[in-house]
Design a protein around this motif. Structure first.
Motif, mmCIF file in Angstrom:
data_model
loop_
_atom_site.group_PDB
_atom_site.id
_atom_site.type_symbol
_atom_site.label_atom_id
_atom_site.label_comp_id
_atom_site.label_asym_id
_atom_site.label_seq_id
_atom_site.Cartn_x
_atom_site.Cartn_y
_atom_site.Cartn_z
ATOM 1 N N GLU A 243 0.832 -1.199 0.000
ATOM 2 C CA GLU A 243 0.000 0.000 0.000
ATOM 3 C C GLU A 243 0.869 1.252 0.000
ATOM 4 O O GLU A 243 1.868 1.343 0.710
ATOM 5 N N ASP A 244 0.486 2.244 -0.816
ATOM 6 C CA ASP A 244 1.196 3.515 -0.841
ATOM 7 C C ASP A 244 0.876 4.334 0.408
ATOM 8 O O ASP A 244 -0.200 4.210 1.000
ATOM 9 N N SER A 245 1.823 5.182 0.793
ATOM 10 C CA SER A 245 1.661 6.060 1.950
ATOM 11 C C SER A 245 1.427 7.478 1.465
ATOM 12 O O SER A 245 2.357 8.167 1.036
ATOM 13 N N THR A 246 0.190 7.941 1.518
ATOM 14 C CA THR A 246 -0.149 9.291 1.073
ATOM 15 C C THR A 246 -0.186 10.239 2.259
ATOM 16 O O THR A 246 -0.422 9.828 3.395
ATOM 17 N N PRO A 247 -0.001 11.535 2.017
ATOM 18 C CA PRO A 247 -0.147 12.499 3.108
ATOM 19 C C PRO A 247 -1.529 12.440 3.751
ATOM 20 O O PRO A 247 -1.656 12.603 4.971
ATOM 21 N N GLN A 248 -2.561 12.201 2.948
ATOM 22 C CA GLN A 248 -3.917 12.147 3.497
ATOM 23 C C GLN A 248 -4.084 10.962 4.455
ATOM 24 O O GLN A 248 -4.695 11.093 5.525
ATOM 25 N N LEU A 249 -3.547 9.790 4.083
ATOM 26 C CA LEU A 249 -3.605 8.633 4.976
ATOM 27 C C LEU A 249 -2.862 8.908 6.279
ATOM 28 O O LEU A 249 -3.345 8.581 7.371
ATOM 29 N N ARG A 250 -1.693 9.496 6.173
ATOM 30 C CA ARG A 250 -0.903 9.777 7.370
ATOM 31 C C ARG A 250 -1.583 10.834 8.232
ATOM 32 O O ARG A 250 -1.504 10.796 9.466
ATOM 33 N N ALA A 251 -2.254 11.808 7.598
ATOM 34 C CA ALA A 251 -3.007 12.808 8.360
ATOM 35 C C ALA A 251 -4.163 12.155 9.110
ATOM 36 O O ALA A 251 -4.431 12.484 10.281
ATOM 37 N N ASP A 252 -4.853 11.222 8.461
ATOM 38 C CA ASP A 252 -5.935 10.501 9.138
ATOM 39 C C ASP A 252 -5.394 9.702 10.323
ATOM 40 O O ASP A 252 -6.036 9.625 11.385
ATOM 41 N N ASP A 253 -4.211 9.097 10.147
ATOM 42 C CA ASP A 253 -3.589 8.369 11.248
ATOM 43 C C ASP A 253 -3.311 9.306 12.422
ATOM 44 O O ASP A 253 -3.581 8.972 13.586
ATOM 45 N N LEU A 254 -2.756 10.477 12.131
ATOM 46 C CA LEU A 254 -2.474 11.440 13.201
ATOM 47 C C LEU A 254 -3.760 11.883 13.890
ATOM 48 O O LEU A 254 -3.805 12.027 15.119
ATOM 49 N N SER A 255 -4.807 12.096 13.104
ATOM 50 C CA SER A 255 -6.096 12.478 13.683
ATOM 51 C C SER A 255 -6.585 11.428 14.666
ATOM 52 O O SER A 255 -7.040 11.753 15.779
ATOM 53 N N ALA B 11 -6.946 11.806 18.805
ATOM 54 C CA ALA B 11 -8.204 11.480 19.474
ATOM 55 C C ALA B 11 -8.004 10.386 20.523
ATOM 56 O O ALA B 11 -8.600 10.425 21.607
ATOM 57 N N GLN B 12 -7.158 9.403 20.227
ATOM 58 C CA GLN B 12 -6.906 8.303 21.159
ATOM 59 C C GLN B 12 -6.225 8.799 22.425
ATOM 60 O O GLN B 12 -6.582 8.399 23.539
ATOM 61 N N VAL B 13 -5.222 9.661 22.260
ATOM 62 C CA VAL B 13 -4.515 10.198 23.425
ATOM 63 C C VAL B 13 -5.431 11.121 24.222
ATOM 64 O O VAL B 13 -5.369 11.171 25.458
ATOM 65 N N PRO C 286 -8.644 20.425 10.941
ATOM 66 C CA PRO C 286 -8.091 21.618 11.594
ATOM 67 C C PRO C 286 -8.509 21.771 13.052
ATOM 68 O O PRO C 286 -7.789 22.394 13.845
ATOM 69 N N GLU C 287 -9.638 21.190 13.430
ATOM 70 C CA GLU C 287 -10.127 21.324 14.798
ATOM 71 C C GLU C 287 -9.244 20.598 15.809
ATOM 72 O O GLU C 287 -9.326 20.861 17.019
ATOM 73 N N GLN C 288 -8.372 19.708 15.332
ATOM 74 C CA GLN C 288 -7.558 18.920 16.250
ATOM 75 C C GLN C 288 -6.179 19.509 16.506
ATOM 76 O O GLN C 288 -5.422 18.977 17.325
ATOM 77 N N VAL C 289 -5.854 20.579 15.838
ATOM 78 C CA VAL C 289 -4.501 21.127 15.960
ATOM 79 C C VAL C 289 -4.566 22.647 15.989
ATOM 80 O O VAL C 289 -5.149 23.271 15.110
ATOM 81 N N HIS C 290 -4.001 23.228 17.059
ATOM 82 C CA HIS C 290 -4.032 24.695 17.157
ATOM 83 C C HIS C 290 -2.775 25.329 16.569
ATOM 84 O O HIS C 290 -2.808 26.479 16.128
#
Length: 277
Positions: free
Chosen positions: A75-87, A91-93, A118-122
């Motif tokens: 599977e390719d690693s896209t910025p969008q996938l990695r952003a979803d992972d960070l999101s 939320a988990q933390v 954007p709501e998750q990062v100030h």
């Protein structure tokens, strides 16, 4: 600044679509996320320990790298996938909204996070994102990227790295290239390297930020450049991004990996920059 840098890391994992993400949490307080791509959590550990004396610090191995395993290794690693992972990790933390320091490909991930969540990062500090689409010579750089990826996949590892450093504008002595990338190497390092060349590098560097979305977001976006990076490709891309956002780049100690080279000075500067906001 506090000086106790002994905050222990708690290792955890999170199942997300297509992958199980490895991440570490240190300390207590406002949340700071430190992320690279393809750099893993270990690269940020010294900086994380310094910040964890008064912050909750989240570090992670990006999907497909080291301990973050994929259901489909191709599977390719896209910025969008990695952003979803960070999101999902934020939320988990559960200590957000967060400050996010992203470096190199991790800065691309962080910018995508601002666009999509954007709501998750100030505050985002995008440290030397390789966003070549903002440069006038982007077609030449795309051609060079395709050539060095093809060289790597054809089996010429040191040849690919020579081309990479040349395009990046980084002076690397030939004996050091041979020492670092020739001969016997750690299998995990090789696997992560191959994944980066085959499934990540192009998708990160060819990603074009949505400047209008970044400017419209409530998130504060800081573009970081290394004091020692002048003239390098990621210095050029970072300055182009800052211009597009109507801002000045913010200097950080060291070069492209200043957080590894001088974590103490880098932590001091990051605290100052985040505090300025």
């Amino acid at each position: 600044m506090p000086t106790d840098a002994s905050a222990p890391a708690t290792a955890r994992s999170l199942q997300v679509p297509g992958a199980r993400l490895y991440y570490e949490v240190r300390g207590e307080g406002p949340l700071i996320v430190l992320v690279g791509a393809p750099m893993d959590a270990a690269a940020f550990a010294p900086l994380a320990e310094l910040l964890a004396v008064d912050h909750t610090v989240l570090t992670t191995d990006p999907r497909g790298i080291n301990r973050s395993r994929l259901d489909d290794p191709e599977e390719d690693s896209t910025p969008q996938l990695r952003a979803d992972d960070l999101s999902r990790l934020i939320a988990q933390v559960g200590a957000g909204p967060a400050t996010v320091l992203g470096s190199s490909g991790g800065a691309v991930s962080a910018l995508a996070l601002v666009q999509d969540h954007p709501e998750q990062v100030h505050t985002v500090v995008a440290h030397e994102p390789p966003v070549i689409e903002l440069l006038e010579d982007r077609e030449q750089l795309r051609t060079g990227t395709e050539e060095l990826v093809a060289t790597y996949l054809a089996g010429d590892v040191t040849g690919a790295w020579r081309k990479f450093f040349a395009q990046a504008g980084i002076t690397m002595p030939e004996p050091l290239i041979e020492e670092m990338f020739g001969g016997e190497r750690d299998p995990r390092q090789v696997a992560d390297e191959r994944r980066w060349f085959a499934h990540e590098m192009r998708l990160s560097t060819y990603w074009q930020p949505d400047v209008s979305a970044l400017r419209a977001a409530a998130t504060r976006v800081v573009v970081g450049v290394g004091d020692d990076s002048a003239g390098e490709l990621c210095d050029r891309t970072s300055r182009a991004l800052a211009r597009s956002l109507g801002a000045e780049p913010t200097s950080f100690p060291g070069g492209h990996t200043g957080f590894v080279e001088t974590p103490d000075a880098f932590a001091d500067r990051l605290r100052s920059v985040v505090g300025d906001g």
